[in-house]
Design a protein around this motif. Structure first.
Motif, mmCIF file in Angstrom:
data_model
loop_
_atom_site.group_PDB
_atom_site.id
_atom_site.type_symbol
_atom_site.label_atom_id
_atom_site.label_comp_id
_atom_site.label_asym_id
_atom_site.label_seq_id
_atom_site.Cartn_x
_atom_site.Cartn_y
_atom_site.Cartn_z
ATOM 1 N N GLN A 176 5.577 -21.623 -8.823
ATOM 2 C CA GLN A 176 4.497 -21.952 -8.721
ATOM 3 C C GLN A 176 3.761 -21.939 -10.349
ATOM 4 O OE1 GLN A 176 3.378 -25.464 -7.416
ATOM 5 N NE2 GLN A 176 4.821 -24.368 -5.627
ATOM 6 N N GLY A 177 4.591 -20.725 -11.064
ATOM 7 C CA GLY A 177 4.321 -20.092 -12.141
ATOM 8 C C GLY A 177 3.419 -19.177 -12.513
ATOM 9 N N PHE A 178 3.118 -18.633 -11.033
ATOM 10 C CA PHE A 178 2.733 -17.378 -11.176
ATOM 11 C C PHE A 178 3.181 -16.120 -11.363
ATOM 12 C CE2 PHE A 178 0.334 -21.129 -8.977
ATOM 13 C CZ PHE A 178 -1.395 -20.712 -10.229
ATOM 14 N N ARG A 179 2.700 -15.541 -11.997
ATOM 15 C CA ARG A 179 3.314 -13.883 -12.584
ATOM 16 C C ARG A 179 2.348 -13.511 -10.573
ATOM 17 N NH1 ARG A 179 0.668 -12.464 -18.070
ATOM 18 N NH2 ARG A 179 -0.903 -13.751 -16.665
ATOM 19 N N VAL A 180 3.051 -12.938 -10.111
ATOM 20 C CA VAL A 180 2.606 -11.936 -8.652
ATOM 21 C C VAL A 180 3.392 -10.482 -8.103
ATOM 22 C CG1 VAL A 180 2.807 -12.395 -5.701
ATOM 23 C CG2 VAL A 180 2.843 -14.047 -7.335
ATOM 24 N N GLY A 181 2.761 -9.729 -7.942
ATOM 25 C CA GLY A 181 3.000 -8.483 -7.526
ATOM 26 C C GLY A 181 2.572 -8.141 -6.476
ATOM 27 N N ILE A 182 2.915 -7.180 -6.119
ATOM 28 C CA ILE A 182 2.843 -6.812 -4.133
ATOM 29 C C ILE A 182 2.742 -5.182 -4.964
ATOM 30 C CG2 ILE A 182 4.641 -6.717 -2.276
ATOM 31 C CD1 ILE A 182 5.662 -8.592 -2.645
ATOM 32 N N ILE A 183 1.587 -4.874 -3.725
ATOM 33 C CA ILE A 183 0.936 -3.090 -3.290
ATOM 34 C C ILE A 183 1.708 -3.412 -1.171
ATOM 35 C CG2 ILE A 183 -0.668 -1.915 -2.957
ATOM 36 C CD1 ILE A 183 -1.795 -3.331 -5.248
ATOM 37 N N ASP A 184 2.814 -2.599 -1.569
ATOM 38 C CA ASP A 184 3.154 -2.264 -0.099
ATOM 39 C C ASP A 184 2.555 -0.770 0.496
ATOM 40 O OD1 ASP A 184 5.012 -1.132 -2.168
ATOM 41 O OD2 ASP A 184 6.085 -0.844 -0.467
ATOM 42 N N GLN A 185 2.083 -1.182 1.480
ATOM 43 C CA GLN A 185 1.799 -0.157 2.436
ATOM 44 C C GLN A 185 1.184 1.369 1.206
ATOM 45 O OE1 GLN A 185 5.606 1.271 3.856
ATOM 46 N NE2 GLN A 185 4.807 -0.021 5.804
ATOM 47 N N PRO A 186 0.178 0.624 0.776
ATOM 48 C CA PRO A 186 -0.779 1.218 0.088
ATOM 49 C C PRO A 186 -1.600 2.707 0.648
ATOM 50 C CG PRO A 186 -1.942 -0.470 -0.287
ATOM 51 C CD PRO A 186 -0.260 -0.631 1.113
ATOM 52 N N ASP A 187 -2.165 3.863 -0.041
ATOM 53 C CA ASP A 187 -2.571 4.887 0.908
ATOM 54 C C ASP A 187 -3.921 4.122 1.249
ATOM 55 O OD1 ASP A 187 -4.598 6.888 1.159
ATOM 56 O OD2 ASP A 187 -3.906 7.848 -0.806
ATOM 57 N N TRP A 188 -4.392 3.565 1.990
ATOM 58 C CA TRP A 188 -6.086 3.129 1.684
ATOM 59 C C TRP A 188 -6.695 4.231 1.876
ATOM 60 C CZ3 TRP A 188 -2.588 4.300 5.829
ATOM 61 C CH2 TRP A 188 -2.918 5.208 7.053
ATOM 62 N N ARG A 246 -0.035 2.766 7.443
ATOM 63 C CA ARG A 246 -0.937 1.279 7.409
ATOM 64 C C ARG A 246 -2.142 1.894 8.420
ATOM 65 N NH1 ARG A 246 2.148 -3.270 9.158
ATOM 66 N NH2 ARG A 246 4.301 -1.857 9.399
ATOM 67 N N PRO A 247 -3.456 1.710 8.280
ATOM 68 C CA PRO A 247 -4.265 2.270 9.421
ATOM 69 C C PRO A 247 -4.192 0.686 10.052
ATOM 70 C CG PRO A 247 -5.136 0.606 6.978
ATOM 71 C CD PRO A 247 -3.316 0.852 7.189
ATOM 72 N N ASP A 248 -5.285 1.390 11.692
ATOM 73 C CA ASP A 248 -5.845 0.152 11.918
ATOM 74 C C ASP A 248 -6.167 -0.841 11.355
ATOM 75 O OD1 ASP A 248 -4.691 2.392 13.924
ATOM 76 O OD2 ASP A 248 -6.581 2.668 15.496
ATOM 77 N N ARG A 249 -6.520 -1.871 12.077
ATOM 78 C CA ARG A 249 -7.426 -2.850 11.229
ATOM 79 C C ARG A 249 -6.759 -3.221 10.051
ATOM 80 N NH1 ARG A 249 -9.745 -4.062 16.304
ATOM 81 N NH2 ARG A 249 -10.893 -2.286 17.205
ATOM 82 N N ALA A 250 -5.360 -2.787 9.821
ATOM 83 C CA ALA A 250 -5.170 -3.220 8.030
ATOM 84 C C ALA A 250 -6.046 -4.338 7.528
ATOM 85 C CB ALA A 250 -3.797 -3.033 8.155
ATOM 86 N N THR A 251 -6.111 -5.235 7.881
ATOM 87 C CA THR A 251 -6.802 -6.510 6.924
ATOM 88 C C THR A 251 -8.347 -5.819 6.352
ATOM 89 O OG1 THR A 251 -5.398 -8.147 7.946
ATOM 90 C CG2 THR A 251 -7.496 -8.286 7.542
ATOM 91 N N VAL A 252 -8.736 -5.357 7.547
ATOM 92 C CA VAL A 252 -10.126 -4.978 6.774
ATOM 93 C C VAL A 252 -10.170 -3.941 6.154
ATOM 94 C CG1 VAL A 252 -12.611 -4.185 7.993
ATOM 95 C CG2 VAL A 252 -11.294 -6.023 9.560
ATOM 96 N N VAL A 253 -9.280 -3.340 6.681
ATOM 97 C CA VAL A 253 -9.259 -2.148 5.356
ATOM 98 C C VAL A 253 -9.305 -2.332 4.298
ATOM 99 C CG1 VAL A 253 -8.510 0.804 4.942
ATOM 100 C CG2 VAL A 253 -8.572 -0.202 7.535
#
Length: 776
Positions: A69-81, A132-139
């Protein structure tokens, strides 16, 4: 008719950064951004998975979709939370953070069905656990807000989708709030996210305020009061719905629109009907009964305190999944409400083709330097041909995530992907490991009546019977298989996804094509159980179609001169299964010489219908009252261990527990040395003893070997007189079946590439009687 979106997926005006072209890999570091000539990212995606640029991985699909769609997209994968620092690695996004736990629910990723900690993670390099943490979406959301408080955060993926309202949480054994409250995110996009997320991104790029985006399908958000211009019905009690504004009964029986709806649903009493006041909309068009209507669900505090109200809420929720007629849902949590819009409009074939034609590298990001990612190794040569499932199995969450309407790719798109695999996958040997989907044989199967498809509220199109409106012609799948086999350089194409065999037997041509060309010696199917009680709660049919499919399988294998075997899966400790039911299943296994090499207890994943039954003990597949019959549920650790042990009756370590269980339910006559006994008496030494059981005996020479043994009646105290549970609703099984599945096709699954755009999660349910690859 299913509504048509105002703008098709690839018809939006492109954002300015389209001129930069696609990146070889979406950047994961500032250095990679510099090489691309980027000063910032428009959108940053945060995921609990390793970054694999492949259409089986949700973040790759979403990232490439937004890039197109023309956006610049970056990914942060498995970050230290543990701090916000990792979430600032790419700088501040111009538009928003997109957060997902990954293709799997983080809790199912971390814990077994018995709540024991796992020690591996298939979505992590070298299968390492703990990244990845428990309940990763929240963290992750909390850390994004710490990093850049003013940047909107949008949730997606299987973990968020299945927690969009108040839900039972198996790991804490309590009802938790909508994840929007715990995460404090700005919006949640449920299901396959492409359509709503692209619209949100373009609106934000044009200066829109995410707090004002209330009209986008497939989204959920928090409000102080109902949206203006909407009418609602108060369904916070079990009795006749109270009036907010006149709309139809929330159970939807009046607009079910499906030929067999009355067989599955209890029709409400005539006096419950409400008059509908129709108001003009637009150029004289009248609103349909479900348009601009919402259902006020029981409050969070109510469902937390009252299990019957929880079951009632679950029932209402699951009746509002059809994008053609679903009403909005609203549920109070304290002084605010979570508002859930109707599901997004399914993708059309050309849109599906566009999603799979995006420039995926089809390999893990180079930064992993050759480390093995088991999830990728499993699916790197598999192809997803469709999305969705109309089976409706109660232990599975596909409908809540992908929907019942099948979204199929064109044959040309699929064949082109085979060519892409030949070109891009290192070490490709000419073998396609799977040509399938959430179910192997639902490709291009849709309701033949557009009106019925748009108004049906059945939970399943094939239980208790195959709906007369459902297309069962497998010609498109047969043609696809033949065209794929004809591609130069392709040696074999396997179908490893689960086959819905009650559909397959409706078209013997398909069974023949499958058996003679696409089975690698073993074919997985999933009866799940043999007894009416658990099968009716599973919304699974009886064994009749299993025997029909077995007969065809054997006949077509013999015609082809092949020695091939069926691998049936079963679930232990499923709601509706009494101890007697499990004993009868164990006796069936013994009579038919099956020895299961692994067993999976039922795993209560959020929002699944079976999880509601497990939590409440009530059958939420039918209208629920405080007087509704209780459903047997194996909750205690000892009873769950017994059910699991019964399916491995041949394991000597299980004999003491089985003997005790048989005595407790009045079935001690099954303890003895004879062929009609399940386990030998104490003191009897097995003829062979070893660390592993005997291999599964999966070959049968005639259908007479598969006849169910007579139902065993308990003797003495401790059991009911019938020796089996009565059906718990939804009608009697009618001799139809449902698939076992490739990982990823069950209540939360391993990677299969069958859920794009929002990811999927979970470990597969079930039990295998087999010699094939292990299933955890």
């Amino acid at each position: 008719m299913i509504p048509t979106p105002e703008t098709k997926l690839f018809d939006y005006p492109k954002f300015w950064a389209e001129c930069l072209g696609p990146a070889p890999f979406l950047p994961t570091t500032r250095a990679e951004m510099d090489l691309l000539g980027w000063d910032s990212c428009d959108i940053i995606l945060v995921t609990g998975d390793a970054y694999v640029d492949h259409p089986s991985f949700g973040m790759a699909v979403i990232g490439r979709m937004l890039e197109s769609q023309g956006f610049r997209v970056g990914i942060i994968d498995q970050p230290d939370w543990q701090s916000k620092n990792a979430f600032m690695a790419l700088g501040k996004p111009n538009l928003f953070f997109g957060v997902t736990a990954g293709n799997m629910d983080s809790m199912i990723n971390h814990y077994t069905a018995d709540r024991r900690l796992r020690h591996d993670d298939a979505y992590t390099p070298d299968n390492v656990h703990g990244l990845r943490p428990d309940r990763a979406t929240v963290v992750y959301t909390q850390r994004c807000k710490e990093a850049y408080k003013e940047v909107p955060v949008i949730l997606g993926g299987i973990e968020a989708s299945l927690r969009r309202i108040a839900h039972y949480d198996y790991w804490s054994d309590k009802v938790r709030r909508s994840v929007l409250f715990d995460a404090k995110a700005d919006m949640l996009i449920f299901g396959n996210a492409e359509r709503p997320l692209v619209e949100v991104a373009h609106r934000l790029s044009q200066g829109g305020d995410i707090k004002a985006m209330h009209d986008i399908r497939g989204t959920a958000f928090l409000l102080r009061e109902a949206l203006p211009g909407w009418n609602g019905v108060d369904s916070r009690t079990l009795d006749t719905p109270g009036k907010i504004d006149p709309i139809p009964n929330p159970y939807g029986a009046d607009d079910m629109g499906c030929e067999l709806g009355s067989k599955f649903e209890d029709a409400p009493a005539q006096q419950d009907a409400k008059p509908v006041v129709m108001q003009p909309a637009g150029a004289g068009r009248k609103l349909k009964p479900w348009e601009k209507q919402y259902i006020l669900l029981p409050d969070y505090d109510q469902v937390r305190a009252d299990k019957v109200l929880y079951a009632h809420t679950s029932r209402l929720f699951h009746l509002e999944t059809n994008p053609g007629c679903a009403r909005a849902l609203m549920q109070r949590h304290g002084d605010r409400y979570v508002w859930i819009n109707p599901p997004a409009i399914p993708l059309e074939t050309d849109e599906m083709d566009g999603v799979f034609a995006l420039p995926y590298a089809r390999v893990p990001h180079p930064k992993y330097d050759g480390k093995k990612i088991p999830a990728y190794d499993m699916i790197k040569t598999s192809i997803n041909i469709m999305r969705g499932c109309f089976g409706g199995c109660s232990f599975c969450s596909i409908t809540e995530h992908e929907g019942r309407i099948i979204q199929s790719r064109s044959q040309e798109s699929i064949l082109d992907e085979i060519e892409q695999i030949k070109e891009k996958v290192p070490g490709f040997t000419g073998v396609i490991s799977d040509l399938g989907g959430p179910t192997a044989n639902m490709y291009k199967l849709r309701c033949k009546s557009p009106k019925a498809e748009a108004t049906c509220r059945r939970l399943s199109c094939i239980y208790p019977d195959i709906c007369g409106h459902m297309d069962t012609d497998h010609t498109p799948t047969i043609d696809l298989y033949r065209a794929a086999r004809a591609i130069p350089g392709i040696k074999r194409i396997f179908v490893a996804s689960g086959v819905r065999y009650d559909l397959a037997v409706e078209d013997p041509r398909y069974v023949k094509e499958l058996v003679q060309h696409h089975v690698g010696g073993y074919l997985k199917i999933a009866p799940e159980h043999t007894e009416e009680g658990p099968l009716s709660i599973m919304m699974k049919p009886g064994m009749g179609s299993y025997y029909r499919f077995k007969e065809m399988f054997d006949r077509f294998s013999k015609e082809a001169g092949k020695e091939q075997y069926l691998i049936p899966y079963f679930i232990s400790a499923h709601p509706g299964a009494s101890d007697e039911d499990m004993v009868n299943l164990a006796m069936w296994l013994k009579k038919n010489k099956f020895r299961l090499d692994q067993v999976q207890n039922f795993y209560p994943s959020p929002l699944a219908n079976a999880t509601t039954v497990w939590h409440t003990g009530k059958n939420s597949l039918r209208k629920v009252t405080h007087d509704s019959e209780d459903v047997p549920v194996a909750k205690g650790g000892r009873q769950r261990r017994l059910h699991k042990a019964l399916l491995r009756y041949h394991d000597t370590d299980n004999w003491p527990l089985i003997r005790e269980g048989l005595r407790n339910i009045g079935m001690a006559h099954l303890i003895g040395p004879g062929p009609d006994c399940l386990v030998p008496p104490e003191g009897r030494r097995p003829a062979h003893r070893g660390g592993r059981s005997q291999p599964a005996l999966t070959k049968h020479t005639g259908q007479d070997q598969f006849k169910l043994p007579g139902k065993i009646k308990p003797k003495g105290k401790g059991g009911d007189s019938g020796g089996k549970a009565k059906p718990q609703g939804g009608g009697k099984p009618q001799g139809s079946g449902k698939p076992g599945g490739k990982p990823g096709t069950r209540a939360s699954g391993k990677p299969s590439g069958k859920s794009q755009g929002a990811g999927r999660g979970g470990k597969p349910q079930g039990t295998a009687a087999r010699k094939g690859p292990k299933r955890k």
